[in-house]
Design a protein around this motif. Sequence first.
Motif, PDB file in Angstrom:
ATOM      1  N   ASN A  16       1.308  -1.008   0.351  1.00 49.75           N
ATOM      2  CA  ASN A  16       0.163  -0.651  -0.195  1.00 49.75           C
ATOM      3  C   ASN A  16       0.987   1.257   0.305  1.00 49.75           C
ATOM      4  OD1 ASN A  16      -2.359   1.444  -0.204  1.00 49.75           O
ATOM      5  ND2 ASN A  16      -1.664   1.397   2.087  1.00 49.75           N
ATOM      6  N   ARG A  18       3.238   0.960  -1.651  1.00 49.23           N
ATOM      7  CA  ARG A  18       4.854   1.097  -2.899  1.00 49.23           C
ATOM      8  C   ARG A  18       3.478   1.714  -3.633  1.00 49.23           C
ATOM      9  NH1 ARG A  18       6.564  -3.367  -1.298  1.00 49.23           N
ATOM     10  NH2 ARG A  18       5.219  -4.496  -2.089  1.00 49.23           N
ATOM     11  N   THR A  19       2.610   1.947  -3.297  1.00 45.90           N
ATOM     12  CA  THR A  19       1.859   2.224  -4.019  1.00 45.90           C
ATOM     13  C   THR A  19       1.448   3.500  -4.584  1.00 45.90           C
ATOM     14  OG1 THR A  19       0.160   0.080  -3.937  1.00 45.90           O
ATOM     15  CG2 THR A  19      -1.000   2.090  -4.874  1.00 45.90           C
ATOM     16  N   TYR A  23       1.463   6.860  -6.893  1.00 45.73           N
ATOM     17  CA  TYR A  23       1.023   8.397  -7.051  1.00 45.73           C
ATOM     18  C   TYR A  23       1.734   9.759  -7.180  1.00 45.73           C
ATOM     19  CZ  TYR A  23      -3.952   5.804  -7.574  1.00 45.73           C
ATOM     20  OH  TYR A  23      -5.090   4.639  -7.957  1.00 45.73           O
ATOM     21  N   GLY A  64      -4.379   9.770  -4.609  1.00 49.93           N
ATOM     22  CA  GLY A  64      -3.188   8.593  -4.448  1.00 49.93           C
ATOM     23  C   GLY A  64      -3.160   8.657  -2.512  1.00 49.93           C
TER      24      GLY A  64
END
Length: 107
Positions: A16, A18-19, A23, A64
């Motif tokens: 999560n 890294r995501t 963003y 994000g």
Amino acid sequence: MTGPAVQPDYRFTLANERTLLAYERTAIGLVAAGIAVLHLFEGWGQTSFGLLLLVAGGIAAIGGYLRFRRVEAAINAGEPLPANPAVHLLAAAVILCLVAAAISVLL
């Protein structure tokens, strides 16, 4: 009497994060492109394109972060991951940027 709190698998939290960083990198790139367009080119079309890039960067940054918060809450609660409307909104904004860039080049 409640038992000890069950910690979620740390790999999900790290994924999560890294995501979120992906963003944020996208947001930085879009904002940098928007600033470059606004400073290097003149005309209403280029100004509109630069502003559109800045808006897309804002969508990426805010979307994000909101996604990160919702997913983190779902992970900690052991619930299914929520839908993410920011992906669709960001994709639409990037498509608009591509169309604006194509029009700018062709004119």
